[in-house]
Scaffold this motif. Structure first.
Motif, PDB file in Angstrom:
ATOM      1  N   LYS A 133       0.729  -1.189   0.117  1.00 20.68           N
ATOM      2  CA  LYS A 133       0.105   0.041   0.133  1.00 20.68           C
ATOM      3  C   LYS A 133       0.946   1.115   0.067  1.00 20.68           C
ATOM      4  O   LYS A 133       0.501   2.078  -0.857  1.00 20.68           O
ATOM      5  N   THR A 134       1.803   1.352   1.116  1.00 26.22           N
ATOM      6  CA  THR A 134       2.594   2.743   0.939  1.00 26.22           C
ATOM      7  C   THR A 134       3.479   2.672  -0.041  1.00 26.22           C
ATOM      8  O   THR A 134       3.808   3.569  -0.612  1.00 26.22           O
ATOM      9  N   SER A 135       3.972   1.800  -0.408  1.00 21.73           N
ATOM     10  CA  SER A 135       4.846   1.632  -1.686  1.00 21.73           C
ATOM     11  C   SER A 135       4.125   2.134  -3.154  1.00 21.73           C
ATOM     12  O   SER A 135       4.831   3.052  -3.693  1.00 21.73           O
ATOM     13  N   THR A 193       9.165   2.239   4.657  1.00 19.55           N
ATOM     14  CA  THR A 193       9.256   1.358   5.917  1.00 19.55           C
ATOM     15  C   THR A 193       7.648   1.153   6.190  1.00 19.55           C
ATOM     16  O   THR A 193       6.881   1.741   6.000  1.00 19.55           O
ATOM     17  N   GLY A 194       7.702  -0.103   6.965  1.00 22.08           N
ATOM     18  CA  GLY A 194       6.226  -0.494   7.082  1.00 22.08           C
ATOM     19  C   GLY A 194       5.392   0.635   8.027  1.00 22.08           C
ATOM     20  O   GLY A 194       6.168   1.430   8.955  1.00 22.08           O
ATOM     21  N   THR A 195       4.241   0.717   7.767  1.00 21.21           N
ATOM     22  CA  THR A 195       3.239   1.706   8.399  1.00 21.21           C
ATOM     23  C   THR A 195       2.909   1.389  10.109  1.00 21.21           C
ATOM     24  O   THR A 195       2.412   0.526   9.977  1.00 21.21           O
ATOM     25  N   ASP A 196       3.354   2.241  10.713  1.00 26.90           N
ATOM     26  CA  ASP A 196       3.181   1.980  12.297  1.00 26.90           C
ATOM     27  C   ASP A 196       1.821   3.115  12.748  1.00 26.90           C
ATOM     28  O   ASP A 196       0.942   2.265  13.215  1.00 26.90           O
ATOM     29  N   MET A 252      -6.103   7.435   2.526  1.00 27.88           N
ATOM     30  CA  MET A 252      -5.949   6.930   3.722  1.00 27.88           C
ATOM     31  C   MET A 252      -5.007   5.728   3.573  1.00 27.88           C
ATOM     32  O   MET A 252      -5.119   4.721   2.903  1.00 27.88           O
ATOM     33  N   ASP A 253      -3.843   5.811   4.336  1.00 28.62           N
ATOM     34  CA  ASP A 253      -3.018   4.693   4.652  1.00 28.62           C
ATOM     35  C   ASP A 253      -2.942   4.065   5.943  1.00 28.62           C
ATOM     36  O   ASP A 253      -2.587   4.753   6.831  1.00 28.62           O
ATOM     37  N   TYR A 254      -3.605   3.024   5.854  1.00 34.40           N
ATOM     38  CA  TYR A 254      -3.623   2.339   7.079  1.00 34.40           C
ATOM     39  C   TYR A 254      -2.541   1.257   7.222  1.00 34.40           C
ATOM     40  O   TYR A 254      -2.158   0.547   6.499  1.00 34.40           O
TER      41      TYR A 254
HETATM   42 MG   LIG Z   1       2.343   0.890   4.784  1.00 34.40          MG
END
Ligand SMILES: [Mg+2]
Ligand SMILES: Nc1nc2c(ncn2[C@@H]2O[C@H](COP(=O)(O)OP(=O)(O)OP(=O)(O)O)[C@@H](O)[C@H]2O)c(=O)[nH]1
Length: 314
Positions: free
Chosen positions: A13-15, A58-61, A83-85
């Protein structure tokens, strides 16, 4: 409009968002996106830059809602929230998980969904990922239960396709066939499937997904803006004098206000209020016409991408 990304942790998702910003961020030569918040903008710029060196985010915290404006040739077209969960919440079994509650709320209020399916898992024929797919399916069904005011777009993105041989079968999609058929039969929901690669060279595909979401979310956005224009027009009408005495009083007020302007005390007359509301109305109308034209252009692009087999519609 609110666009919500749904997918398990590490599904990409974030990528994808970093790729979207790399491709569209502050582009004034065609379609672009502008981050409205300075801190978010710096964060996105850093992620996009690192992607050029092959470094993934990096992974989403901490979940984040990014505030963007879609632009065309540098001009604002439509605002949207992306929205990035953190995907970890989909497997959370803590009923008091605050993020989970927020996520469930977001799924009910989203105007469009982007669902992420990890291509590597999807091509695995072992059946190991069935539970993950079922969790995703239940999230999507949660969203479909909402009585959406307008046609609801869902974009399915198969990620990490650069890591897979061309034409590899995606066995995991079998689990989604019933949903795809349901969507095909529905007049209230639409879906698009797209394969995606995000790396230092490829980051175009997020534009396809964004185009679909914006195209799908535009009618309801236009309707909401028209409703608020109507109430603004009604308010303006209340400020406009309708009798001869009213006009005379307004004229006197204008003269007094002219005098007041000389001593700069910023007095706004009833006529000023009516005129400024009228002007805003016209400006707003032009903006909505522009948005409508953009939605039509996006629809043409989507048709072309479908003809070129870049996307599949359900
Ligand atoms: Mg993420
Ligand atoms: N080769 C390749 N790797 C990808 C791609 N997208 C994601 N990845 C890899 O997958 C990892 C996880 O991607 P993220 O974007 O962090 O996944 P996420 O869905 O945001 O995960 P959470 O933040 O935990 O919810 C990245 O660090 C990359 O290593 C892609 O298109 N191609």
């Amino acid at each position: 409009m609110n666009i919500l990304m749904v997918g398990h942790s590490r599904s990409g998702k974030t990528s994808f968002m970093a790729g979207m910003y790399k491709y569209l961020g502050d582009d004034k030569s065609g379609y672009g996106i502008r981050a409205k918040n300075a801190t978010q903008k710096r964060h996105l710029q850093r992620m996009a830059e690192q992607l050029s060196y092959g470094k993934y985010p990096t992974g989403t915290d901490v979940q984040q809602m990014y505030n963007f404006e879609l632009t065309c040739l540098g001009e604002d077209i439509i605002p949207f929230n992306w929205m990035d969960y953190r995907g970890g919440i989909l497997l959370s079994d803590d009923p008091d998980d605050e993020d989970m509650n927020k996520f469930l709320k977001a799924i009910k209020t989203a105007d469009a969904l982007v669902v992420f399916l990890d291509g590597e898992k999807l091509s695995d024929n072992s059946g190991r990922w069935t539970m993950e797919y079922d969790i995703l399916l239940s999230c999507i069904e949660n969203s479909l239960d909402v009585d959406h005011q307008s046609w609801f777009p869902i974009c399915f993105v198969i990620t990490k396709c650069d890591m897979l041989p061309d034409g590899i079968p995606f066995h995991g999609l079998n689990r989604f066939h019933t949903l795809f058929n349901q969507i095909s039969d529905s007049k209230k929901v639409g879906a698009m499937l797209v394969q995606c690669s995000i790396n230092s060279q490829d980051y175009f595909t997020p534009f396809l997904a964004l185009a679909y979401c914006i195209y799908g979310g535009t009618p309801i956005y236009i309707q909401k803006r028209l409703d608020s224009m109507m109430s603004a027009a009604n308010r303006a009408k209340q400020h406009r004098p309708e009798t001869l005495i009213g006009w005379l009083a307004a004229g006197t007020e204008q003269l007094l206000s002219g005098a007041a302007n000389i001593i700069d005390c910023g007095w706004q007359t009833e006529l000023d209020k009516a005129e400024s509301a009228n002007w805003d109305y016209e400006k707003e109308q032009k903006q909505l016409e522009k948005l409508q034209a953009i939605a039509e252009e996006l629809e043409e692009k989507l048709k072309q991408w479908s003809n070129d087999d870049m996307v599949t519609f359900f």
